[in-house]
Design an enzyme around this catalytic site. Structure first.
Site, PDB file in Angstrom:
ATOM      1  N   TYR A  73     -64.707  22.516  21.435  1.00  0.00           N
ATOM      2  CA  TYR A  73     -63.523  23.075  20.780  1.00  0.00           C
ATOM      3  C   TYR A  73     -62.930  22.062  19.800  1.00  0.00           C
ATOM      4  O   TYR A  73     -62.524  22.414  18.689  1.00  0.00           O
ATOM      5  CB  TYR A  73     -62.461  23.481  21.821  1.00  0.00           C
ATOM      6  N   PHE A 125     -58.653  35.481 -10.255  1.00  0.00           N
ATOM      7  CA  PHE A 125     -59.669  35.981  -9.332  1.00  0.00           C
ATOM      8  C   PHE A 125     -58.926  36.792  -8.276  1.00  0.00           C
ATOM      9  O   PHE A 125     -57.820  36.445  -7.867  1.00  0.00           O
ATOM     10  CB  PHE A 125     -60.526  34.879  -8.705  1.00  0.00           C
ATOM     11  N   THR A 126     -59.584  37.848  -7.815  1.00  0.00           N
ATOM     12  CA  THR A 126     -58.923  38.852  -6.970  1.00  0.00           C
ATOM     13  C   THR A 126     -58.205  38.248  -5.757  1.00  0.00           C
ATOM     14  O   THR A 126     -56.999  38.420  -5.591  1.00  0.00           O
ATOM     15  CB  THR A 126     -59.961  39.886  -6.511  1.00  0.00           C
ATOM     16  N   ASP A 216     -60.682  25.665  -8.178  1.00  0.00           N
ATOM     17  CA  ASP A 216     -61.410  26.613  -7.348  1.00  0.00           C
ATOM     18  C   ASP A 216     -62.864  26.189  -7.534  1.00  0.00           C
ATOM     19  O   ASP A 216     -63.508  26.500  -8.539  1.00  0.00           O
ATOM     20  CB  ASP A 216     -61.179  28.055  -7.804  1.00  0.00           C
ATOM     21  N   LYS A 259     -70.975  30.517  -1.681  1.00  0.00           N
ATOM     22  CA  LYS A 259     -71.665  30.621  -2.979  1.00  0.00           C
ATOM     23  C   LYS A 259     -72.534  29.379  -3.179  1.00  0.00           C
ATOM     24  O   LYS A 259     -73.598  29.278  -2.574  1.00  0.00           O
ATOM     25  CB  LYS A 259     -70.639  30.796  -4.099  1.00  0.00           C
ATOM     26  N   ARG A 383     -66.316  45.012 -11.957  1.00  0.00           N
ATOM     27  CA  ARG A 383     -65.411  43.900 -12.239  1.00  0.00           C
ATOM     28  C   ARG A 383     -64.597  44.270 -13.481  1.00  0.00           C
ATOM     29  O   ARG A 383     -64.786  43.741 -14.561  1.00  0.00           O
ATOM     30  CB  ARG A 383     -66.166  42.591 -12.476  1.00  0.00           C
ATOM     31  N   PHE A 450     -60.242  47.303  -4.770  1.00  0.00           N
ATOM     32  CA  PHE A 450     -61.660  47.563  -5.082  1.00  0.00           C
ATOM     33  C   PHE A 450     -62.547  47.583  -3.846  1.00  0.00           C
ATOM     34  O   PHE A 450     -63.580  48.233  -3.829  1.00  0.00           O
ATOM     35  CB  PHE A 450     -62.177  46.516  -6.083  1.00  0.00           C
TER      36      PHE A 450
HETATM   37  N1  PM9 Z   1     -65.959  35.876  -4.478  1.00  0.00           N
HETATM   38  C1  PM9 Z   1     -67.546  37.502  -5.145  1.00  0.00           C
HETATM   39  O1  PM9 Z   1     -68.301  38.432  -4.851  1.00  0.00           O
HETATM   40  C2  PM9 Z   1     -66.647  37.625  -2.803  1.00  0.00           C
HETATM   41  C3  PM9 Z   1     -65.476  38.454  -2.533  1.00  0.00           C
HETATM   42  S1  PM9 Z   1     -64.574  39.206  -3.819  1.00  0.00           S
HETATM   43  C4  PM9 Z   1     -65.494  40.493  -4.284  1.00  0.00           C
HETATM   44  O2  PM9 Z   1     -67.523  36.994  -6.276  1.00  0.00           O
HETATM   45  C5  PM9 Z   1     -63.808  32.733  -6.253  1.00  0.00           C
HETATM   46  C6  PM9 Z   1     -64.029  32.278  -7.646  1.00  0.00           C
HETATM   47  C7  PM9 Z   1     -64.619  33.695  -5.683  1.00  0.00           C
HETATM   48  C8  PM9 Z   1     -64.367  34.129  -4.345  1.00  0.00           C
HETATM   49  C9  PM9 Z   1     -65.122  35.171  -3.761  1.00  0.00           C
HETATM   50  C10 PM9 Z   1     -63.286  33.536  -3.648  1.00  0.00           C
HETATM   51  C11 PM9 Z   1     -62.967  33.949  -2.260  1.00  0.00           C
HETATM   52  C12 PM9 Z   1     -62.518  32.596  -4.266  1.00  0.00           C
HETATM   53  N2  PM9 Z   1     -62.789  32.212  -5.549  1.00  0.00           N
HETATM   54  O3  PM9 Z   1     -64.951  35.483  -0.405  1.00  0.00           O
HETATM   55  O4  PM9 Z   1     -63.032  34.422   0.709  1.00  0.00           O
HETATM   56  O5  PM9 Z   1     -65.627  34.193  -6.392  1.00  0.00           O
HETATM   57  O6  PM9 Z   1     -65.189  33.246   0.673  1.00  0.00           O
HETATM   58  O7  PM9 Z   1     -63.904  33.459  -1.388  1.00  0.00           O
HETATM   59  C13 PM9 Z   1     -66.683  36.956  -4.131  1.00  0.00           C
HETATM   60  P1  PM9 Z   1     -64.286  34.203  -0.018  1.00  0.00           P
END
Ligand code: PM9
Length: 491
Positions: A73, A125-126, A216, A259, A383, A450
């Protein structure tokens, strides 16, 4: 000298069968999914280009590392390994692991943003914007205007417009700006990089006003690759060295490790400031888990540590971006409108130019992503306006200048033959573009709509009809007045 092709710098040790479906099955599947590719079952998808997030194939070394998970843990060995790797590769002082990128965004936003604050960034970004707004802040776009033009060739369309940043500081005052969020390889702009020259200028301006910078860093390695390719003076510098230089111009970062870092789950927050690190550790225990696991299993942290080291290997990154270029060039050669130059993690089709007969209010990118699925079983992601959501002050739909469909390439997953099939599918659909019908909402979630929204075709029940689509309400005349241009060129 004769051209020599490159091949993937790996061989395949384990395979996962793909399912092929009939067109009738896909028509039924997309209707059942409310014309939203996020709501399709993956078993109904042939080539899955929805996202590059958490979809990478891990290496044998990463899988071996999973077996070395220390699931204590507190104080897991894997945490200390990850901390060491993040420190060496990204250069920041403190690491706070999180379950994925948005976990880090949540903590950073809640720590730093007060109601009424403004958070500038190089395009929204979303999830990032959602957390900034939930914390009471307002996102302000300070990306250079050239990012909004899909046809413009420029090596660094992710650059920040210093004039826009200065104007915001003058207007609201630096005390209302808790930090600047600099996204690497700007996702919604088409995976476009920021230059080191720009980052240095931005750093100087922010330092003058006491404004922190958080990267980011989700696709910072891919950004570093473009700096090496395109920025004067970096041709002989390693990707790892460029990445360190980028990070050194900031006070910390949020990162989705799903990523660049080649894992299926994970993320992290890094900060250099000791007090902020203490505060972040205080929050991570409330929202994610203890500060030495942040919502992850020990084995996930081990896979992440190894993935981060692999992500900066030259062969890997060259092949990764090379594959994106391969697909993009095929589409360019066929005249398909895509965001130029080709970005780092996917090909972004300009849906507004692909489907000029569908007005923005009928969400052409959403319709195109659905039609591509019906045509070929290839899953892509909208997008455009659906992703952009509504203005939090007015409640009006936001119509961003870019209305795109993203063909996102998972890392180390698909082969060149999959790229050929994808290109052929898009090119075939382009010939049949007038047969695609616009969409309207039947269900609209309040946050990040979305992901779970549902739609219906504006006419009939199918998104891709056998005859050219009926003229949608409000559409303008085509250039020849009689549809002789196939409806492609509207005036
Ligand atoms: N990006 C993408 O497919 C996955 C979810 S949104 C459709 O591009 C940036 C630049 C991203 C991102 C996720 C996140 C969030 C932050 N910044 O999905 O929570 O492209 O790991 O990261 C997606 P998490």
């Amino acid at each position: 000298m004769a051209r020599r092709s490159w091949a993937e710098p790996f061989k395949i040790k384990m395979v996962e069968p793909l399912s092929m479906t009939t067109r009738a099955q896909r028509e039924a599947a997309i209707a059942a999914a409310g014309f939203n590719t996020f709501l399709l079952r993956s078993r109904d998808v042939y080539i899955d280009l929805l996202t590059d997030s958490g979809t990478a194939a891990m290496s044998d070394r990463q899988w071996a590392g999973m077996m070395m998970g220390d699931e204590a843990y507190a104080g897991s060995e894997n945490y200390y390994h990850l901390e060491d790797v993040v420190h060496r590769v990204y250069g920041y002082k403190h690491l706070i692991p999180t379950h994925q990128g948005r976990g880090a965004e949540h903590i950073l936003s809640r720590m730093c943003i007060k109601p009424g604050d403004f958070v500038p960034g190089n395009m929204y970004f979303t999830t990032t914007k959602a957390h900034q707004e939930l914390a009471g802040g307002r996102f302000v776009d300070v990306i250079h205007d050239r990012a909004h033009d899909s046809t413009l060739e420029h090596p660094f369309k992710g650059d920040i417009d210093l004039g826009k940043l200065r104007a915001l500081i003058d207007k609201v005052g630096a005390t209302k700006i808790p930090y600047l969020c600099v996204q690497c390889n700007v996702n919604m702009a088409g995976g476009q990089p920021i230059s080191l020259a720009n980052l240095r200028e931005v750093r100087a301006l922010c330092q003058k006003h006491g404004i922190r910078i958080f990267l980011d860093a989700t696709r910072a390695v891919e950004n570093a690759y473009f700096i090496r390719q395109r920025e004067a003076g970096y041709a002989g510098t390693s990707i790892a060295q460029i990445l360190l230089e980028m990070c050194s111009l900031s006070d910390g970062c949020t990162c989705s490790a799903k990523k660049d870092s080649l894992v299926n789950i994970g993320g992290f927050l890094c900060v250099n400031d000791d007090d902020l690190a203490e505060q972040a550790r205080g929050m991570v225990v409330v929202y994610e888990g203890l500060h030495t696991y942040g919502g992850l299993a020990g084995r996930d942290m081990e896979a992440m540590a190894i993935g981060i080291e692999e992500s900066v290997q030259e062969d890997h990154i060259r092949a990764r971006i090379g594959q994106v270029e391969y697909l993009g060039q095929k589409l360019i050669d066929a005249g398909v409108p895509i965001v130029r130059p080709i970005g780092g993690h996917g090909i972004f089709i300009d849906a507004a130019r692909f489907l000029p007969h569908i007005p923005r209010e009928q969400f052409p990118a959403q319709a195109l992503a659905c039609a591509l699925y019906v045509e070929s079983g290839v899953r892509a992601m909208e997008r455009g306006a659906v992703s952009a959501g509504r203005n939090p002050d007015t409640g009006e739909n936001i119509f961003p200048s870019l209305e795109l469909v993203r063909l996102t390439l998972p890392r180390r997953v698909y082969t060149q033959a999959h790229m050929d099939v994808t290109a052929e599918s898009v090119i075939e659909l382009f010939k049949n573009a007038p047969k695609i019908v616009g969409l309207k909402f039947t269900f609209e979630p309040r946050q990040l709509r979305f992901f779970q929204a549902r739609f219906a075709p504006v006419v009939g029940s199918r998104v891709l009809v056998s005859e050219a689509a009926a003229e949608p309400v409000g559409a303008k005349q085509c250039c020849c007045g009689g549809g002789g241009c196939g409806g492609r060129a509207r005036v």
